[in-house]
Enzyme design. Structure first.
Site, mmCIF file in Angstrom:
data_model
loop_
_atom_site.group_PDB
_atom_site.id
_atom_site.type_symbol
_atom_site.label_atom_id
_atom_site.label_comp_id
_atom_site.label_asym_id
_atom_site.label_seq_id
_atom_site.Cartn_x
_atom_site.Cartn_y
_atom_site.Cartn_z
ATOM 1 N N HIS A 161 -82.887 -37.742 -0.003
ATOM 2 C CA HIS A 161 -83.144 -36.662 -0.978
ATOM 3 C C HIS A 161 -84.248 -35.719 -0.488
ATOM 4 O O HIS A 161 -84.943 -35.115 -1.295
ATOM 5 C CB HIS A 161 -83.524 -37.224 -2.358
ATOM 6 C CG HIS A 161 -82.630 -38.321 -2.827
ATOM 7 N ND1 HIS A 161 -81.519 -38.103 -3.610
ATOM 8 C CD2 HIS A 161 -82.676 -39.666 -2.598
ATOM 9 C CE1 HIS A 161 -80.930 -39.258 -3.862
ATOM 10 N NE2 HIS A 161 -81.598 -40.221 -3.254
ATOM 11 N N SER A 282 -90.762 -11.583 15.400
ATOM 12 C CA SER A 282 -90.448 -10.604 14.361
ATOM 13 C C SER A 282 -90.845 -9.228 14.857
ATOM 14 O O SER A 282 -91.828 -9.079 15.582
ATOM 15 C CB SER A 282 -91.218 -10.963 13.091
ATOM 16 O OG SER A 282 -91.445 -9.809 12.312
ATOM 17 N N LYS A 288 -94.949 -14.419 14.024
ATOM 18 C CA LYS A 288 -93.731 -15.205 13.849
ATOM 19 C C LYS A 288 -93.161 -15.795 15.137
ATOM 20 O O LYS A 288 -93.128 -15.150 16.172
ATOM 21 C CB LYS A 288 -92.626 -14.353 13.188
ATOM 22 C CG LYS A 288 -92.918 -13.888 11.789
ATOM 23 C CD LYS A 288 -93.266 -15.017 10.823
ATOM 24 C CE LYS A 288 -92.102 -15.933 10.522
ATOM 25 N NZ LYS A 288 -91.089 -15.296 9.676
ATOM 26 N N GLU A 295 -80.951 -21.547 13.797
ATOM 27 C CA GLU A 295 -80.388 -20.859 12.625
ATOM 28 C C GLU A 295 -79.007 -20.296 12.943
ATOM 29 O O GLU A 295 -78.090 -20.359 12.121
ATOM 30 C CB GLU A 295 -81.317 -19.732 12.186
ATOM 31 C CG GLU A 295 -82.635 -20.242 11.610
ATOM 32 C CD GLU A 295 -83.601 -19.099 11.371
ATOM 33 O OE1 GLU A 295 -83.400 -18.346 10.416
ATOM 34 O OE2 GLU A 295 -84.556 -18.953 12.154
#
Ligand code: ARG
Length: 465
Positions: A161, A282, A288, A295
């Site tokens: 979980h 970024s 970043k 992804e």
């Protein structure tokens, strides 16, 4: 023989040619030109078979084979450009043969239809494609085995979980994915077996009035068996569904793995450092470092999975046998092959380059009362029934939360408040690494078990080669 060259090979029955837009609509060249090698292989085998049943003389066969080789050279050197007007790879190559050989070239399609031809090309193509993907998958599996060895001593919180559950070896984590991907390998092998069937000689749908020798072409083309039923053969695409299913589970697995690793890269977790080479920055925020390789892997899974649905939906309502809808079977499959291929190219070095940040992981092991089950089982060993121990340890956790304490902070008196069987040795079980090693059941996270798995895995990979 120019009269053959720009006309559709089926033009005899028609009094006018197709509309320009219909040509654009019906051509499949932008996909099936990739089949040219396999189309030539099929034609060579078919020509040899026609010779074996005396439809080609020795001299005719030699000429045909020679010209097929020339056509292959023309294609590889770029001097032969296929024409949209000729619809697909099959008719482009056949037309070229006729252009070069005249009436002799016009004999190649004896007893053959594009329906069994496309099935033959596709199966030959898929056999190669699956093998190539499997070769890359083996390297990926070896990378996971190396990671498991490298991180066997690193203890991380295991989750259910997405909540802290029990400590596990990071090696055990990598091995979990190793096993998932071995099943994908197996699924690709199964898809290969289903694909490895000779369709040639099925004709348009019903076989042939000519004495075609299908065993002969099976042998030449290296198929394991010959298909049993011509109606089934020209309408069958389930071997592609099987491949797409294997590709989809593979992508699901890479997507889940990526999801974990993306979470582990956050400052909240900070378990791992992904390699710079597979991250991007970024355009605005100089701070970043985004795990884009992971992804994109997660993002690309949806395209492959929808490809499976694309083809299933295509086939669902088709009457037997061949229908032109089946020409649309290439887009999802080619997309899946290209995606699995590049994902393996990216994920393999990406995973290899991940560094576990042990110092950052350590504080996480102190959160979430990861050793609660160990304490319950400590009491079980001392004879307390498990349900009772569960309740006792639950109460201790509640107490710790209220007191803002950890198990390590409790005194023997505090332990005794909950059960008299607690002894000083309770302290000894509170090490996460010891907790990992205690889980030495077959397939458990103990380092001895992870090491065993790695050995079994290595043998398995050897057998895959
Ligand atoms: N280009 C077609 C395909 O990919 C080849 C088969 C065409 N057969 C036909 N009967 N029109 O499916």
């Amino acid at each position: 023989m120019q009269q053959f060259s720009n006309k559709a090979l089926w033009s005899g029955r028609f009094s006018s040619s197709p509309a320009e837009i219909m040509l654009q609509f019906s051509q499949s060249l932008d996909y099936d030109w990739l089949f040219y090698k396999h189309d030539l292989m099929g034609s060579r085998a078919h020509a040899k078979m026609l010779h074996s049943i005396n439809f080609f003389s020795d001299e005719e066969l030699a000429k045909v084979l020679n010209v097929l080789d020339e056509i292959e050279d023309e294609i590889t050197t770029g001097t032969f450009q296929p024409k949209i007007a000729l619809e697909d790879v099959h008719m482009n190559i056949e037309s070229r043969l006729i252009e070069k050989l005249g009436p002799l070239g016009a004999k190649i399609h004896t007893g053959r239809s594009r329906n069994d031809q496309v099935a033959t090309d596709y199966r030959l193509y898929m056999k190669d494609a699956i093998k190539k993907l499997q070769e890359k998958l083996i390297i990926f599996l070896e990378t996971l085995l190396n990671k498991a060895q490298e991180d066997i001593n690193v203890v991380i919180p295991g989750f259910t979980h997405l909540q802290h559950a029990q400590p596990v070896s990071m090696g055990h984590y990598w091995m979990a994915y190793f096993w998932k991907f071995t099943r994908d390998f197996k699924r690709f092998s199964n898809a290969y077996t289903t694909t490895d069937v000779n369709p040639l000689g099925s004709g348009a749908l019903a076989g042939s009035t000519l004495p075609l020798d299908r065993e002969f072409t099976r042998n030449l083309l290296g198929f394991a068996v010959t298909s049993e039923n011509s109606l089934d053969t020209v309408s069958d695409r389930d071997y592609l569904l099987e491949f797409l299913f294997a590709a989809s589970t593979f992508m699901l697995n890479t997507s889940r793995l990526s999801e974990d690793l993306i979470i582990w890269c956050t400052s909240e977790f900070d378990f791992i450092e992904p390699p710079d080479a597979f991250c991007t920055g970024s355009s605005m925020m100089p701070n970043k470092k985004n795990p884009d390789g992971l992804e994109l892997t997660r993002g690309k899974a949806s395209g492959v999975i929808s490809g499976l649905y694309d083809l299933m939906t295509n086939i669902k309502g088709l009457p037997l046998t061949y229908n032109r809808d089946l020409q649309e079977d290439k887009r999802p499959v080619f997309h899946a092959i290209a995606t699995v291929d590049i994902v393996l190219d990216v994920l393999t070095p990406l995973i290899a380059g991940i560094k576990a940040k042990e110092d950052k992981i350590k504080p996480h092991l102190e959160k979430g009362f990861l050793l609660a089950t160990d304490i319950a089982e400590y009491l079980v060993i001392k004879g307390v029934p498990f349900r009772e121990t569960h309740e006792i340890v639950g109460n201790i956790v509640q107490y710790c939360v209220q007191q803002n304490k950890n198990f390590e902070d409790l005194t023997l008196e505090e332990w005794h408040q909950y059960h008299s069987t607690f002894e000083a040795d309770i302290k000894e079980i509170l090490s996460p690494l010891a907790a990992v090693d205690r889980r030495s059941t077959f397939g458990g996270t103990a380092r001895s078990e992870v090491a065993r798995q790695i050995e079994v895995g290595k043998e398995m990979v050897k057998d895959m080669k």
